[in-house]
Scaffold this motif. Sequence first.
Motif, PDB file in Angstrom:
ATOM      1  N   ASP A 709       0.981  -1.259  -0.022  1.00  0.00           N
ATOM      2  CA  ASP A 709       0.025   0.055  -0.005  1.00  0.00           C
ATOM      3  C   ASP A 709       0.641   1.166  -0.213  1.00  0.00           C
ATOM      4  OD1 ASP A 709      -2.280  -1.455   0.193  1.00  0.00           O
ATOM      5  OD2 ASP A 709      -2.525  -1.410   2.240  1.00  0.00           O
ATOM      6  N   TYR A 710       1.834   1.296   0.744  1.00  0.00           N
ATOM      7  CA  TYR A 710       2.860   2.570   0.700  1.00  0.00           C
ATOM      8  C   TYR A 710       3.319   2.491  -0.529  1.00  0.00           C
ATOM      9  CZ  TYR A 710       7.069   5.107   1.589  1.00  0.00           C
ATOM     10  OH  TYR A 710       7.872   6.187   1.656  1.00  0.00           O
ATOM     11  N   GLU A 711       3.768   1.754  -1.302  1.00  0.00           N
ATOM     12  CA  GLU A 711       4.575   1.842  -2.568  1.00  0.00           C
ATOM     13  C   GLU A 711       3.499   2.603  -3.639  1.00  0.00           C
ATOM     14  OE1 GLU A 711       7.592   1.879  -2.628  1.00  0.00           O
ATOM     15  OE2 GLU A 711       8.272   0.848  -1.258  1.00  0.00           O
ATOM     16  N   HIS A 739      -8.293   0.044  -4.249  1.00  0.00           N
ATOM     17  CA  HIS A 739      -7.870  -1.146  -4.056  1.00  0.00           C
ATOM     18  C   HIS A 739      -6.705  -1.202  -2.798  1.00  0.00           C
ATOM     19  CE1 HIS A 739      -9.875  -2.143  -7.797  1.00  0.00           C
ATOM     20  NE2 HIS A 739      -9.759  -3.154  -7.378  1.00  0.00           N
ATOM     21  N   ILE A 740      -6.579   0.077  -2.458  1.00  0.00           N
ATOM     22  CA  ILE A 740      -5.381   0.242  -1.301  1.00  0.00           C
ATOM     23  C   ILE A 740      -6.026  -0.155   0.084  1.00  0.00           C
ATOM     24  CG2 ILE A 740      -4.210   1.687   0.039  1.00  0.00           C
ATOM     25  CD1 ILE A 740      -4.006   3.656  -2.594  1.00  0.00           C
ATOM     26  N   CYS A 746      -4.773   5.546   1.473  1.00  0.00           N
ATOM     27  CA  CYS A 746      -5.901   5.912   0.805  1.00  0.00           C
ATOM     28  C   CYS A 746      -6.239   7.172   0.799  1.00  0.00           C
ATOM     29  CB  CYS A 746      -7.149   4.819   0.767  1.00  0.00           C
ATOM     30  SG  CYS A 746      -8.410   5.136  -0.316  1.00  0.00           S
ATOM     31  N   ARG A 747      -6.238   7.513   2.259  1.00  0.00           N
ATOM     32  CA  ARG A 747      -6.935   8.888   2.293  1.00  0.00           C
ATOM     33  C   ARG A 747      -5.713  10.004   1.808  1.00  0.00           C
ATOM     34  NH1 ARG A 747      -3.860  12.514   6.333  1.00  0.00           N
ATOM     35  NH2 ARG A 747      -4.186  11.158   7.995  1.00  0.00           N
ATOM     36  N   GLU A 748      -4.298   9.537   1.790  1.00  0.00           N
ATOM     37  CA  GLU A 748      -3.143  10.464   1.569  1.00  0.00           C
ATOM     38  C   GLU A 748      -3.450  10.818  -0.025  1.00  0.00           C
ATOM     39  OE1 GLU A 748      -0.120  11.813   3.233  1.00  0.00           O
ATOM     40  OE2 GLU A 748      -1.820  11.750   4.484  1.00  0.00           O
ATOM     41  N   ARG A 773     -15.666   4.493   1.990  1.00  0.00           N
ATOM     42  CA  ARG A 773     -14.976   3.131   2.406  1.00  0.00           C
ATOM     43  C   ARG A 773     -14.149   3.173   3.589  1.00  0.00           C
ATOM     44  NH1 ARG A 773     -13.957   0.688  -3.606  1.00  0.00           N
ATOM     45  NH2 ARG A 773     -15.762   1.064  -4.443  1.00  0.00           N
ATOM     46  N   LEU A 774     -13.793   4.387   3.845  1.00  0.00           N
ATOM     47  CA  LEU A 774     -12.635   4.600   4.846  1.00  0.00           C
ATOM     48  C   LEU A 774     -13.306   4.718   6.396  1.00  0.00           C
ATOM     49  CD1 LEU A 774     -10.536   7.224   2.993  1.00  0.00           C
ATOM     50  CD2 LEU A 774     -10.150   4.802   2.995  1.00  0.00           C
TER      51      LEU A 774
END
Length: 788
Positions: A709-711, A739-740, A746-748, A773-774
């Motif tokens: 997720d970070y990459e 898809h993160i 995802c928020r970033e 979805r967060l």
Amino acid sequence: MTVEATIAATAGWLLTVALHGSVFLAAAWLIDRSWNAPPNAWRELMWRVALFGAVITASLQPITGLSPVAARWQLAGSAEASSAIAPTLAASTLADTQSMSVGAPVAARHSIVSAPAAIPAGIASATATPGAALFAPLRALKWPAWIVGFWLLGALSALTRVLRSLLHLRRALRDAAPVSRGAAAELADLAERAAVRPPRLLTLPGIASPMATTGARIVAPAWALESLDRRQLRAMLAHELAHVVRHDPEWKVASAFWRASCWFLPTAFAQRRLDDLAELACDAFAVQQTGNAHGVAECLAACAEHQLSGLQPRGSAYTLAAAMAVHESSFGHRIECLLEGVCMQPVVSGVRSRALALIVLAAAGLCLPTISLLGPRIASAAPAPPPAPAKPSAPAKAGASAHSSVSIHSDDDGHDKMTISVSDDDHKFKANIDGKIAFNADETDVASLGSGGTASFEETRGGATRRIEFADRDGQLERRYFVDRKEQPFDAAGSKWFAGLLPALVRESGLGAEARVQRLYSAGGAGRVLDEIELIHSGYVRGIYVGLLVDRGPMKPAELDRALKIAGAAQSDYERRQMLDRIFAKQSLSVAQQVTFLQQALHFSSDYELAELLIGMLPKLADSPDVRQAWLTAGLRVSSDYERRRTLEAMLAHHALDDTQLGSVLAASNKMGSDYEHRELLVAVARRAHDVDALAPAYVQSTQSLGSDYERREALLALIHAGKLGPAATKAVLDSAAHIGSDYECREVLVALAGVMPNDAASVQHYREVAGRLSAYERGEAERALRR
């Protein structure tokens, strides 16, 4: 021999092994600590003798029937005979009749065994041998059986641990994957240089250090193949190749079984010392093969860092493998030796040292005392006459083997030294040259050696040895000719022998290459030199000739094409790259010739060598779409994630690729397994995109294969920051962000996208669907960014 006698003899033999082994280990430790003169190869042989020699010396006296010079400490196996231990000084005749034992040396000259009444207890204790008091507790009735039983129990337990370690190692290696390119090609090249069969190369994650295992296998850690540069990687592979050549894994397994059998001996420190000496020898081999002590030190430091970080736990399944980083305490010493230029010549113990070891073992076997637990009743049994010794059979002829080596050294003044050695079962050849050697035009004789130069050539064939020596004396060449070490006139037969020896030697060794190229070029130009190069088998020598040819000046297009094909056909990727680098640096290549040059990339299997070639030619790459496409096609053949990323990044930094070519880079990134390398390449593409909106769909599709997720977040942020996105690009980014798995990541992405996305209803609705979805906090942050 009865069961009682067998048990007593076995117990005595075990005690003798314990005594001799302790003496050997103590002597080896004392010599190793107090005497700095012997080379490491002698030290290694000494420790092996100390580790394995006790079984030989303990068995020597019973087998040969000779009496030990020191004493035979005979301990009675029953209580009735417990006081009957005394040296023979006054009753040798009686002892001769009472101390005979089957298969053992006659003890009469050193001890007697008699009834308790024959010698009072006081006299017996006063005259007892020094060893008697030491082993007095063992004289009880059942002690021999207890000794043997205790030994069997300990040996069974220790052997079980060794077998379990082997099983764990085998299971651990099931996850090892074969390496077919890149490092495998480097290993094959090193094996070819060392004139040995290349071992199998495997890779395994989760280990701190490379290791060699039985079956001629090298296991490299995944981090090393991904992060080490080429010289460090070659140093690592050369070190592990040395373990395979020296059969260190097999020695380690054999030593483990031996130590398990002799568990009562303090052998742990001996094995540790042998491991350290083996590592020093392999360091020396790696330096000799690569010529790069700093690369070996850097690789060792990297392995040490990973091991100290706890990547490979202590007591792991790899204790029976020969690992590069074996003991933390030896790292500093080894790195210091490498960096400070300590002599790294890998001296090998030769015939004389092995013969000396056998002499030491024979002397120790005859001089050290032995221990016997055979009781008087057993000892008095008359031995059966020994059978006549069988006639020794003729030794079998060893299998055919061949070895060759070439060593070349040049100092800053251009002074050359060369040693050439070629041998097999029927033929030996050796040449030593000190100076600038040149041959006559026919290459049948030496023409000059330079001031003060010397040379010797020796060949043994069919039982006859011929040697010719040359020396420069004030510009005059002197020669001496020997047949079977006797000086002879240099007659027609000698001249014919030497003339027949030189052509193949000169061609394949590179002797006098500079003068030969000059002579051949004068006779027929570049074409004549290329003809000669095609006759040479050695890739290294071909590289020398190609380099000397291209240094002479511009070549005709047909000659240059021919030189490129010769370079491309080199068997070693390293030699191929060296030749191509030299051609590209020294010759001016047209656009068509640069395309031909890049087509030689089809022959590379080493990712490192191909990457080095492609990156090195970028500053002189023609500004042509055809050349850029040919370069990109070659770059996409690099399979290693790290090498592919740095190669394509270099291209992006030097030359502007159009969007179609950037799309090819993106398609190539989909096949990268490393999320880090993949993301780094995507970021580099995003920074150089011309039409961000048009490139975004392909770019975002590539991010879908990122598992981290970070990459994925970092890759999407790079695209967002590259410029304003249209509706199609915004949709692609949102689809990928959905898809993160991490709400934070995802928020970033959503917060960054909110500032550059179009304000159409479809994009905003899609944005809110993804944000919905967060978690409550992250969703609130994403919604606030959209309202701004």
